[in-house]
Design an enzyme around this catalytic site. Structure first.
Site, PDB file in Angstrom:
ATOM      1  N   TYR A 164       0.839  -1.207   0.000  1.00 44.59           N
ATOM      2  CA  TYR A 164       0.000   0.000   0.000  1.00 44.59           C
ATOM      3  C   TYR A 164       0.873   1.255   0.000  1.00 44.59           C
ATOM      4  O   TYR A 164       0.668   2.178  -0.798  1.00 44.59           O
ATOM      5  CB  TYR A 164      -0.922  -0.031   1.227  1.00 44.59           C
ATOM      6  CG  TYR A 164      -1.691   1.247   1.479  1.00 44.59           C
ATOM      7  CD1 TYR A 164      -2.869   1.523   0.791  1.00 44.59           C
ATOM      8  CD2 TYR A 164      -1.252   2.180   2.424  1.00 44.59           C
ATOM      9  CE1 TYR A 164      -3.587   2.703   1.031  1.00 44.59           C
ATOM     10  CE2 TYR A 164      -1.947   3.343   2.668  1.00 44.59           C
ATOM     11  CZ  TYR A 164      -3.114   3.603   1.974  1.00 44.59           C
ATOM     12  OH  TYR A 164      -3.822   4.768   2.212  1.00 44.59           O
TER      13      TYR A 164
ATOM     14  N   ARG B  40       1.176   7.675  17.285  1.00 41.45           N
ATOM     15  CA  ARG B  40       0.451   8.009  16.067  1.00 41.45           C
ATOM     16  C   ARG B  40      -0.109   9.419  16.157  1.00 41.45           C
ATOM     17  O   ARG B  40      -0.408   9.921  17.241  1.00 41.45           O
ATOM     18  CB  ARG B  40      -0.756   7.066  15.881  1.00 41.45           C
ATOM     19  CG  ARG B  40      -0.436   5.645  15.562  1.00 41.45           C
ATOM     20  CD  ARG B  40      -0.067   5.500  14.096  1.00 41.45           C
ATOM     21  NE  ARG B  40       0.187   4.112  13.736  1.00 41.45           N
ATOM     22  CZ  ARG B  40       1.306   3.447  14.016  1.00 41.45           C
ATOM     23  NH1 ARG B  40       2.267   4.029  14.666  1.00 41.45           N
ATOM     24  NH2 ARG B  40       1.469   2.201  13.624  1.00 41.45           N
TER      25      ARG B  40
ATOM     26  N   ARG C 248       1.206  -6.288  13.702  1.00 40.20           N
ATOM     27  CA  ARG C 248       0.812  -6.725  12.355  1.00 40.20           C
ATOM     28  C   ARG C 248       1.922  -6.415  11.351  1.00 40.20           C
ATOM     29  O   ARG C 248       2.533  -5.346  11.428  1.00 40.20           O
ATOM     30  CB  ARG C 248      -0.444  -5.981  11.890  1.00 40.20           C
ATOM     31  CG  ARG C 248      -1.674  -6.335  12.663  1.00 40.20           C
ATOM     32  CD  ARG C 248      -2.882  -5.665  12.062  1.00 40.20           C
ATOM     33  NE  ARG C 248      -2.730  -4.215  11.941  1.00 40.20           N
ATOM     34  CZ  ARG C 248      -3.706  -3.407  11.557  1.00 40.20           C
ATOM     35  NH1 ARG C 248      -4.890  -3.896  11.238  1.00 40.20           N
ATOM     36  NH2 ARG C 248      -3.514  -2.100  11.477  1.00 40.20           N
TER      37      ARG C 248
HETATM   38  N1  LIG Z   1      -8.541   7.040   6.386  1.00 43.01           N
HETATM   39  C1  LIG Z   1      -7.237   7.266   6.590  1.00 43.01           C
HETATM   40  O1  LIG Z   1      -6.761   7.292   7.721  1.00 43.01           O
HETATM   41  C2  LIG Z   1      -6.316   7.507   5.412  1.00 43.01           C
HETATM   42  C3  LIG Z   1      -4.956   7.767   5.690  1.00 43.01           C
HETATM   43  C4  LIG Z   1      -4.093   7.987   4.610  1.00 43.01           C
HETATM   44  C5  LIG Z   1      -4.575   7.991   3.315  1.00 43.01           C
HETATM   45  N2  LIG Z   1      -5.897   7.721   3.093  1.00 43.01           N
HETATM   46  C6  LIG Z   1      -6.363   7.716   1.697  1.00 43.01           C
HETATM   47  O2  LIG Z   1      -7.521   8.529   1.597  1.00 43.01           O
HETATM   48  C7  LIG Z   1      -8.376   8.027   0.572  1.00 43.01           C
HETATM   49  C8  LIG Z   1      -9.782   7.829   1.137  1.00 43.01           C
HETATM   50  O3  LIG Z   1      -9.700   6.854   2.180  1.00 43.01           O
HETATM   51  P1  LIG Z   1     -10.949   6.485   3.108  1.00 43.01           P
HETATM   52  O4  LIG Z   1     -10.443   6.336   4.481  1.00 43.01           O
HETATM   53  O5  LIG Z   1     -12.089   7.389   2.821  1.00 43.01           O
HETATM   54  O6  LIG Z   1     -11.267   5.016   2.582  1.00 43.01           O
HETATM   55  P2  LIG Z   1     -12.624   4.376   2.050  1.00 43.01           P
HETATM   56  O7  LIG Z   1     -12.332   2.943   1.812  1.00 43.01           O
HETATM   57  O8  LIG Z   1     -13.745   4.737   2.935  1.00 43.01           O
HETATM   58  O9  LIG Z   1     -12.815   5.122   0.660  1.00 43.01           O
HETATM   59  C9  LIG Z   1     -12.224   4.688  -0.537  1.00 43.01           C
HETATM   60  C10 LIG Z   1     -13.318   4.566  -1.573  1.00 43.01           C
HETATM   61  O10 LIG Z   1     -12.746   4.176  -2.814  1.00 43.01           O
HETATM   62  C11 LIG Z   1     -13.661   3.284  -3.429  1.00 43.01           C
HETATM   63  N3  LIG Z   1     -12.933   2.464  -4.392  1.00 43.01           N
HETATM   64  C12 LIG Z   1     -12.066   1.443  -4.126  1.00 43.01           C
HETATM   65  N4  LIG Z   1     -11.614   0.928  -5.267  1.00 43.01           N
HETATM   66  C13 LIG Z   1     -12.189   1.627  -6.280  1.00 43.01           C
HETATM   67  C14 LIG Z   1     -12.120   1.561  -7.684  1.00 43.01           C
HETATM   68  N5  LIG Z   1     -11.354   0.639  -8.298  1.00 43.01           N
HETATM   69  N6  LIG Z   1     -12.854   2.420  -8.437  1.00 43.01           N
HETATM   70  C15 LIG Z   1     -13.645   3.340  -7.821  1.00 43.01           C
HETATM   71  N7  LIG Z   1     -13.768   3.437  -6.484  1.00 43.01           N
HETATM   72  C16 LIG Z   1     -13.036   2.605  -5.724  1.00 43.01           C
HETATM   73  C17 LIG Z   1     -14.242   2.471  -2.286  1.00 43.01           C
HETATM   74  O11 LIG Z   1     -15.467   1.853  -2.618  1.00 43.01           O
HETATM   75  C18 LIG Z   1     -14.381   3.530  -1.205  1.00 43.01           C
HETATM   76  O12 LIG Z   1     -15.653   4.134  -1.214  1.00 43.01           O
HETATM   77  C19 LIG Z   1      -7.714   6.754   0.077  1.00 43.01           C
HETATM   78  O13 LIG Z   1      -6.964   7.052  -1.080  1.00 43.01           O
HETATM   79  C20 LIG Z   1      -6.793   6.356   1.207  1.00 43.01           C
HETATM   80  O14 LIG Z   1      -5.710   5.575   0.743  1.00 43.01           O
HETATM   81  C21 LIG Z   1      -6.772   7.482   4.098  1.00 43.01           C
END
Ligand SMILES: NC(=O)c1ccc[n+]([C@@H]2O[C@H](COP(=O)([O-])OP(=O)(O)OC[C@H]3O[C@@H](n4cnc5c(N)ncnc54)[C@H](O)[C@@H]3O)[C@@H](O)[C@H]2O)c1
Length: 322
Positions: A151, A218, A278
Site C-alpha cells: 500500500y 500516532r 501486524r
Molecule cells: N482514512 C485514513 O486514515 C487515510 C490515511 C491515509 C490515506 N488515506 C487515503 O484517503 C483516501 C480515502 O480513504 P478512506 O479512508 O475514505 O477510505 P474508504 O475505503 O472509505 O474510501 C475509498 C473509496 O474508494 C472506493 N474504491 C475502491 N476501489 C475503487 C475503484 N477501483 N474504483 C472506484 N472506487 C473505488 C471504495 O469503494 C471507497 O468508497 C484513500 O486514497 C486512502 O488511501 C486514508
C-alpha cells in the site's frame, strides 16, 4: 473557512467512502457542482444520503480502472479530488497485485484523463505510509521514503506519477499525505482504522485490542481538518507538484488513545487486550506540518480529545451503528 468554489465542477473519486463523502458534502455546501464516482468496493451509498438530495450532485457507480469512462467523465471537470483506493494496509500485504492495479493503475488513468481533458487541478489522497519505518520523527516531506507495505509503495508510486505529470505535461497536481484520519462515516470493520474498531468494541463492552505493546505513537487527524486541507489545496496557486503532510501533529501512544476513548465513552472499567504486531504496520508516525501551515495556511482545529468528542457525539446519534 471562506473559499469560493461556487459553480466549480468537481470530480470526487471514492465519493461513497469515508473521506470522499465528507468532501462531497462540503463542496456541495459551497455551491460546487460535484460528480461522485465510486465502485462501492468499500463505499456505502448511505454516506451520500445528503448529497443525493442535492440536484447539483451526480453519482456514477464506476471503476477508476476504466480509463474510457474517466476520459468521458472528465470532459468538463475543473478539479479532481482523488480519494478512491484500495485502502487497507494488511489487505495490500495479502493482495499486492490488486492493490497496485487500483492504486497505481487507477491513479495513472485519472492523471492521463485529466491531462487529455485539461483539468485544472488534481488533489491526491496520499498517505503517511510512504515514510515507512524511518527512525526520524516527526516525518517531514523532504525525508527519505522507505515504505514497508505494498500500500505504501503504491502511494509513493502515485506521488511520483503526479510529479511526472506536472513536470512533463504541466498538469497541476498536489499530493496530501494524510496521517490516520478518523471521524463520521469511517467503517467499523477488520480493515478500518483503529478508532472506529475500538469504538465498536467499547460500545459492545469489549476491551480494545492493541497490536504490539501499545507504545507506538500516532498522529490522529479529525476528518474536518482533512476536508479543510483539501479545500485549501483545491484553491491554492503556484504549488504544482508539491507534497504536504496533513496531520494533527500531536502524537499520542496507542495505549493513551485507549484510555482517552474509554473515558470519553464513559467505559473506564474496560481493560486493554494485547496481541502480536501486524506485518506492514509502522512503529511511530507523526507529522511535521510546518510546510502545510506556511504554504497552504493549514491549521488543524481538532485535537484528539475534541475530535473524539465530536465523533462519539455523531456515533451516539446513530446508536453506534458505524
Ligand atoms: N482514512 C485514513 O486514515 C487515510 C490515511 C491515509 C490515506 N488515506 C487515503 O484517503 C483516501 C480515502 O480513504 P478512506 O479512508 O475514505 O477510505 P474508504 O475505503 O472509505 O474510501 C475509498 C473509496 O474508494 C472506493 N474504491 C475502491 N476501489 C475503487 C475503484 N477501483 N474504483 C472506484 N472506487 C473505488 C471504495 O469503494 C471507497 O468508497 C484513500 O486514497 C486512502 O488511501 C486514508
Amino acid at each position: 473557512m471562506i473559499l469560493d468554489l461556487e459553480g466549480t465542477k468537481i470530480l470526487v473519486t471514492g465519493a461513497a467512502g469515508f473521506i470522499g463523502s465528507n468532501l462531497t458534502d462540503t463542496f456541495l455546501e459551497k455551491g460546487a457542482h460535484v460528480i461522485g464516482l465510486d465502485n462501492l468496493f468499500n463505499g456505502r451509498m448511505e454516506n451520500l444520503g445528503i448529497a443525493l438530495q442535492n440536484p447539483i450532485f451526480t453519482f456514477h457507480k464506476a471503476d477508476i480502472r476504466d480509463y474510457d469512462f474517466l476520459l468521458e467523465i472528465c470532459k468538463d471537470i475543473d478539479i479532481i479530488f482523488h480519494e478512491a483506493a484500495f485502502t487497507s494496509v494488511p489487505q495490500s500485504v495479502k493482495m499486492p497485485i490488486s492493490c497496485n492495479e487500483v492504486n497505481v493503475g487507477g491513479t495513472l488513468n485519472i492523471l492521463n484523463a485529466a491531462r487529455v481533458r485539461d483539468v485544472e487541478a488534481i488533489i491526491f489522497a496520499s498517505s503517511s505510509s510512504v515514510y515507512g519505518d524511518t527512525p526520524t520523527l516527526p516525518k517531514r516531506e523532504d525525508m527519505s521514503l522507505i515504505p514497508i507495505s505494498p500500500y505504501g509503495a503504491a502511494k509513493l508510486a502515485c506521488e511520483k506519477y503526479l510529479y511526472t505529470y506536472y513536470k512533463v505535461y504541466g498538469l497541476n497536481t498536489i499530493a496530501l499525505r494524510y496521517f490516520n484520519v478518523y471521524g463520521p462515516r469511517q467503517k467499523d470493520s477488520t480493515y478500518s482504522g483503529v478508532i472506529p474498531i475500538w469504538l465498536g468494541r467499547i460500545y459492545r463492552n469489549e476491551n480494545p485490542i492493541v497490536f504490539g505493546d501499545g507504545e507506538q505513537r500516532r498522529d490522529f487527524t479529525y476528518i474536518k481538518d482533512v476536508v479543510d486541507a483539501n479545500l485549501l489545496a483545491g484553491v491554492a496557486k503556484n504549488i504544482s507538484g508539491e507534497v504536504f503532510n496533513i496531520g494533527a501533529s500531536s502524537p499520542i501512544t496507542v495505549n493513551k488513545l485507549a484510555v482517552i476513548m474509554k473515558k470519553v465513552c464513559g467505559k473506564e472499567h474496560l481493560g486493554i487486550d494485547y496481541t502480536d504486531p501486524r506485518p506492514g504496520d509502522i512503529r511511530d508516525s507523526f507529522a511535521d506540518i510546518v510546510k502545510a501551515k506556511e504554504i497552504l495556511k493549514f491549521e488543524p482545529k481538532f485535537n484528539i480529545q475534541t475530535g473524539l468528542e465530536a465523533y462519539i457525539e455523531w456515533s451516539k446519534s446513530r446508536n453506534f451503528a458505524l
